[in-house]
Design a protein around this motif. Structure first.
Motif, PDB file in Angstrom:
ATOM      1  N   ARG A 146       0.833  -1.206   0.000  1.00 51.66           N
ATOM      2  CA  ARG A 146       0.000   0.000   0.000  1.00 51.66           C
ATOM      3  C   ARG A 146       0.869   1.258   0.000  1.00 51.66           C
ATOM      4  O   ARG A 146       0.547   2.258  -0.658  1.00 51.66           O
ATOM      5  CB  ARG A 146      -0.924  -0.023   1.222  1.00 51.66           C
ATOM      6  N   MET A 147       1.945   1.182   0.781  1.00 50.71           N
ATOM      7  CA  MET A 147       2.854   2.337   0.791  1.00 50.71           C
ATOM      8  C   MET A 147       3.491   2.566  -0.585  1.00 50.71           C
ATOM      9  O   MET A 147       3.672   3.703  -1.029  1.00 50.71           O
ATOM     10  CB  MET A 147       3.940   2.118   1.854  1.00 50.71           C
ATOM     11  N   GLN A 148       3.838   1.487  -1.248  1.00 52.54           N
ATOM     12  CA  GLN A 148       4.424   1.616  -2.570  1.00 52.54           C
ATOM     13  C   GLN A 148       3.426   2.206  -3.567  1.00 52.54           C
ATOM     14  O   GLN A 148       3.799   2.982  -4.468  1.00 52.54           O
ATOM     15  CB  GLN A 148       4.931   0.260  -3.061  1.00 52.54           C
ATOM     16  N   ALA A 149       2.171   1.837  -3.437  1.00 49.86           N
ATOM     17  CA  ALA A 149       1.153   2.425  -4.315  1.00 49.86           C
ATOM     18  C   ALA A 149       1.024   3.924  -4.052  1.00 49.86           C
ATOM     19  O   ALA A 149       0.907   4.738  -5.001  1.00 49.86           O
ATOM     20  CB  ALA A 149      -0.181   1.720  -4.101  1.00 49.86           C
ATOM     21  N   GLU A 150       1.028   4.339  -2.794  1.00 48.20           N
ATOM     22  CA  GLU A 150       0.971   5.762  -2.476  1.00 48.20           C
ATOM     23  C   GLU A 150       2.225   6.484  -3.008  1.00 48.20           C
ATOM     24  O   GLU A 150       2.148   7.616  -3.506  1.00 48.20           O
ATOM     25  CB  GLU A 150       0.852   5.960  -0.958  1.00 48.20           C
ATOM     26  N   LEU A 151       3.375   5.806  -2.891  1.00 49.64           N
ATOM     27  CA  LEU A 151       4.619   6.418  -3.389  1.00 49.64           C
ATOM     28  C   LEU A 151       4.568   6.610  -4.911  1.00 49.64           C
ATOM     29  O   LEU A 151       5.050   7.633  -5.446  1.00 49.64           O
ATOM     30  CB  LEU A 151       5.819   5.550  -2.995  1.00 49.64           C
ATOM     31  N   ALA A 152       3.979   5.646  -5.592  1.00 54.41           N
ATOM     32  CA  ALA A 152       3.848   5.794  -7.055  1.00 54.41           C
ATOM     33  C   ALA A 152       2.960   6.975  -7.402  1.00 54.41           C
ATOM     34  O   ALA A 152       3.248   7.739  -8.356  1.00 54.41           O
ATOM     35  CB  ALA A 152       3.290   4.498  -7.647  1.00 54.41           C
ATOM     36  N   ASN A 182       4.992  10.106  -6.801  1.00 53.03           N
ATOM     37  CA  ASN A 182       5.974  10.313  -7.879  1.00 53.03           C
ATOM     38  C   ASN A 182       5.307  10.789  -9.152  1.00 53.03           C
ATOM     39  O   ASN A 182       5.849  11.629  -9.896  1.00 53.03           O
ATOM     40  CB  ASN A 182       6.734   8.997  -8.140  1.00 53.03           C
ATOM     41  N   LYS A 183       4.144  10.268  -9.427  1.00 51.23           N
ATOM     42  CA  LYS A 183       3.415  10.686 -10.627  1.00 51.23           C
ATOM     43  C   LYS A 183       3.010  12.150 -10.519  1.00 51.23           C
ATOM     44  O   LYS A 183       3.080  12.922 -11.496  1.00 51.23           O
ATOM     45  CB  LYS A 183       2.196   9.807 -10.805  1.00 51.23           C
ATOM     46  N   THR A 184       2.586  12.544  -9.337  1.00 53.91           N
ATOM     47  CA  THR A 184       2.188  13.948  -9.137  1.00 53.91           C
ATOM     48  C   THR A 184       3.397  14.877  -9.288  1.00 53.91           C
ATOM     49  O   THR A 184       3.310  15.953  -9.895  1.00 53.91           O
ATOM     50  CB  THR A 184       1.563  14.127  -7.751  1.00 53.91           C
ATOM     51  N   ILE A 185       4.518  14.451  -8.697  1.00 46.64           N
ATOM     52  CA  ILE A 185       5.726  15.279  -8.792  1.00 46.64           C
ATOM     53  C   ILE A 185       6.204  15.362 -10.255  1.00 46.64           C
ATOM     54  O   ILE A 185       6.627  16.412 -10.736  1.00 46.64           O
ATOM     55  CB  ILE A 185       6.829  14.697  -7.891  1.00 46.64           C
ATOM     56  N   GLY A 186       6.097  14.277 -10.990  1.00 43.11           N
ATOM     57  CA  GLY A 186       6.542  14.281 -12.385  1.00 43.11           C
ATOM     58  C   GLY A 186       5.680  15.152 -13.272  1.00 43.11           C
ATOM     59  O   GLY A 186       6.147  15.663 -14.306  1.00 43.11           O
ATOM     60  N   GLY A 187       4.434  15.368 -12.923  1.00 39.31           N
ATOM     61  CA  GLY A 187       3.530  16.191 -13.742  1.00 39.31           C
ATOM     62  C   GLY A 187       3.595  17.657 -13.401  1.00 39.31           C
ATOM     63  O   GLY A 187       2.893  18.471 -14.033  1.00 39.31           O
ATOM     64  N   ARG A 188       4.445  18.070 -12.437  1.00 41.91           N
ATOM     65  CA  ARG A 188       4.544  19.482 -12.062  1.00 41.91           C
ATOM     66  C   ARG A 188       5.775  20.084 -12.715  1.00 41.91           C
ATOM     67  O   ARG A 188       6.806  19.424 -12.921  1.00 41.91           O
ATOM     68  CB  ARG A 188       4.664  19.609 -10.532  1.00 41.91           C
ATOM     69  N   THR A 189       5.676  21.370 -13.026  1.00 39.92           N
ATOM     70  CA  THR A 189       6.795  22.123 -13.609  1.00 39.92           C
ATOM     71  C   THR A 189       7.183  23.211 -12.628  1.00 39.92           C
ATOM     72  O   THR A 189       6.343  23.709 -11.859  1.00 39.92           O
ATOM     73  CB  THR A 189       6.410  22.754 -14.957  1.00 39.92           C
ATOM     74  N   LEU A 201       5.146  21.635  -3.867  1.00 39.85           N
ATOM     75  CA  LEU A 201       6.116  20.720  -4.396  1.00 39.85           C
ATOM     76  C   LEU A 201       7.068  20.210  -3.297  1.00 39.85           C
ATOM     77  O   LEU A 201       7.413  19.020  -3.246  1.00 39.85           O
ATOM     78  CB  LEU A 201       6.932  21.407  -5.513  1.00 39.85           C
ATOM     79  N   GLU A 202       7.436  21.107  -2.413  1.00 41.12           N
ATOM     80  CA  GLU A 202       8.286  20.689  -1.295  1.00 41.12           C
ATOM     81  C   GLU A 202       7.557  19.695  -0.383  1.00 41.12           C
ATOM     82  O   GLU A 202       8.144  18.736   0.132  1.00 41.12           O
ATOM     83  CB  GLU A 202       8.727  21.909  -0.494  1.00 41.12           C
ATOM     84  N   SER A 203       6.267  19.886  -0.208  1.00 43.50           N
ATOM     85  CA  SER A 203       5.466  18.949   0.612  1.00 43.50           C
ATOM     86  C   SER A 203       5.421  17.577  -0.043  1.00 43.50           C
ATOM     87  O   SER A 203       5.505  16.545   0.629  1.00 43.50           O
ATOM     88  CB  SER A 203       4.047  19.495   0.804  1.00 43.50           C
ATOM     89  N   LEU A 204       5.294  17.516  -1.343  1.00 48.42           N
ATOM     90  CA  LEU A 204       5.265  16.239  -2.043  1.00 48.42           C
ATOM     91  C   LEU A 204       6.601  15.508  -1.919  1.00 48.42           C
ATOM     92  O   LEU A 204       6.642  14.282  -1.735  1.00 48.42           O
ATOM     93  CB  LEU A 204       4.913  16.447  -3.519  1.00 48.42           C
TER      94      LEU A 204
END
Length: 506
Positions: A167-173, A176-183, A194-197
């Motif tokens: 479950r933790m790995q799913a949350e981590l994914a 990571n997906k949210t961080i990758g979609g931010r500029t 972004l720092e919170s993520l």
């Protein structure tokens, strides 16, 4: 005044006289001795006729994950109860390839926790070999079941940790997906999000690593517990020693028989209410104890004292009979043979003064039917009492046992000496004897106690004489008021007692 006197006498009389109870129980030693012997023989018979079934024993060292130094034995008791389950019994029967039902097999073994981690298994069988095989199969089944439970618990714990890690790995994914979609943006608010993520991703990564490590530790600890649970004492047959079983069962039977015998004797004493102490017999008969004699001649070193006591009693009775106008009778209660001996001895002593006739009123023909010896007095039956010459001094011998014809006692003698065996008559019957003699106008000179308790130290002297009888006369009898006779208070006669030691107790 009467009320206070009655209350004082009631308060002085105990509800249960422990001294009389102990003495009476000791006198019934044949009963509780026989019960103890019967218990001993029964225990020995059980050891011989019912030997224990062949048995085997083994010991298992049990390792627990929850072991604590201050454990009170709860875990090992739980293991003992788990051993007595159909699951382990069925597994052992599978190892033995036996068609027996687990429910029946469970009756033949038991587990006992010796320490917090040692379990002893006792098994019975038809033979020693079968018992050993059963013990080995049970130990193996228990060890296998214990190992399976430990592995199941470890796997369940590890699987739970791995599920949490997933479950933790799913949350981590997702993070990571949210961080990758931010500029990168100059907006301070987006920079803070972004720092919170990033911080959340770091925390999830740390937790995932921690859950993985804990899952590995859960699996690593199980093999140690499994390896620690093992058979430490190989199954062996229990040796059966017949001499040891005889001694053990015999002692147990002896103790139980002795306890039952003492209980029966105590209950019988309380229910029967048969006085054995001098003070009780004297109080119930309303007359003092003037002598004590053993029932038998006794041991060799006691015969001289017994003979001296008999001679003193004969002298006392002869002194009482000489010069008296009224004949003296001896009335027995539970000691006809002793009474007959006393009467013959008294008759021989009085025979020096003149002819003496003994009137036998005892049940049967103990005196009149005996073969006379040289020097014996004349003995006639009670039916021939009227034929006795008035010049002869007469001594009557009778009985006051149940069934006595009370009106016939006057023909044996107008004065009497009661010869009573201690513990023979009940308190109620002693009261009846005292009342009947008082009604017949036969004063009791004294009581001769047969078979007294050698440890009795009570006082058998009554200072008020006949006044203690329930319906006794308080007036002096006519023979005491004869012309020329000064009326004086009769002093009590001390008992001629046969003590149980070298010191004579008076």
């Amino acid at each position: 005044m009467t009320t206070s006197t009655t209350s004082e006498s009631s308060a002085a009389t105990p509800l249960l006289d422990l001294q009389a109870l102990v003495v009476a129980v000791r006198r019934r030693r044949r009963l509780w001795g026989a019960m103890a012997l019967l218990g001993l023989l029964a225990g020995a018979a059980v050891a011989v006729l019912l030997p224990p079934a062949p048995a085997a024993v083994t010991k298992v060292l049990v390792a627990h994950q929850e072991d604590q130094p201050n454990d009170t034995g709860t875990l090992i008791r739980t293991d003992a109860q788990l051993l007595a389950t159909s699951r382990i019994a069925g597994a052992a029967l599978k190892i033995l390839k036996s068609p027996e039902k687990p429910e029946d097999f469970m009756k033949d073994y038991r587990g006992t926790g010796l320490t917090n981690n040692v379990l002893e298994i006792d098994v019975t069988g038809k033979t020693d070999a079968e018992a050993v095989a059963r013990a080995k199969a049970l130990a193996q089944a228990f060890v296998a079941d214990h190992a399976k439970r430990i592995n199941d618990i470890a796997n369940a714990n590890a699987q739970g940790l791995l599920d949490q890690q997933a479950r933790m790995q799913a949350e981590l994914a997702d993070v990571n997906k949210t961080i990758g979609g931010r500029t990168p943006d100059t907006d301070p608010k987006d920079s803070a999000n972004l720092e919170s993520l990033f911080a959340q991703r770091a925390e999830l990564t740390s937790q995932i690593s921690d859950f993985g490590q804990r899952a590995e530790e859960a699996r690593v600890g199980a093999p140690q517990l499994v390896a620690g649970t093992q058979i430490v004492d190989a199954p062996r047959a229990v040796a059966h020693s017949l001499p040891k079983a005889l001694v053990t069962d015999g002692v147990v039977g002896l103790v139980l028989g002795l306890f039952v015998g003492l209980a029966l004797a105590a209950v019988g004493v309380v229910v029967g209410d048969r006085p054995v102490l001098r003070r009780d017999i004297a109080a119930n008969l309303g007359a003092s104890v003037i002598a004590e004699l053993p029932r038998r001649s006794g041991r060799l070193w006691q015969r001289r004292r017994t003979r001296v006591a008999r001679e003193r009693l004969t002298t006392t009775l002869a002194r009482t009979s000489r010069g008296a106008a009224e004949p003296l009778s001896l009335l027995e209660l539970g000691c006809a043979r002793s009474t007959a001996g006393i009467a013959l001895g008294l008759a021989r002593a009085l025979g020096e003064d003149g002819p003496v006739t003994v009137v036998d009123g005892l049940p049967g023909t103990q005196l009149s039917g005996r073969r006379p010896k040289p020097g014996d007095p004349t003995v006639v039956g009670g039916e021939k009492a009227a034929t006795v010459s008035p010049q002869d001094q007469r001594i009557g011998v009778g009985s006051v046992a149940p069934g006595t014809a009370w009106t016939d006692l006057q023909y044996l003698g107008t004065r009497t000496v009661l010869v009573v065996r201690a513990g023979h008559g009940s308190a109620t019957w002693l009261h009846i004897v005292a009342r009947q003699l008082a009604d017949q106008g036969i004063p009791v000179v004294g009581v001769v106690l047969i078979d007294p308790d050698p440890r009795d130290r009570t006082d058998g002297t009554l200072w008020d004489g006949l006044a203690n009888a329930l319906r006794g006369r308080t007036e002096p009898p006519a023979w005491q008021n004869a012309p020329g006779r000064r009326l004086t208070e009769r002093q009590p006669i001390r008992a001629a007692r046969v003590p149980d030691n070298d010191q004579e107790v008076r």
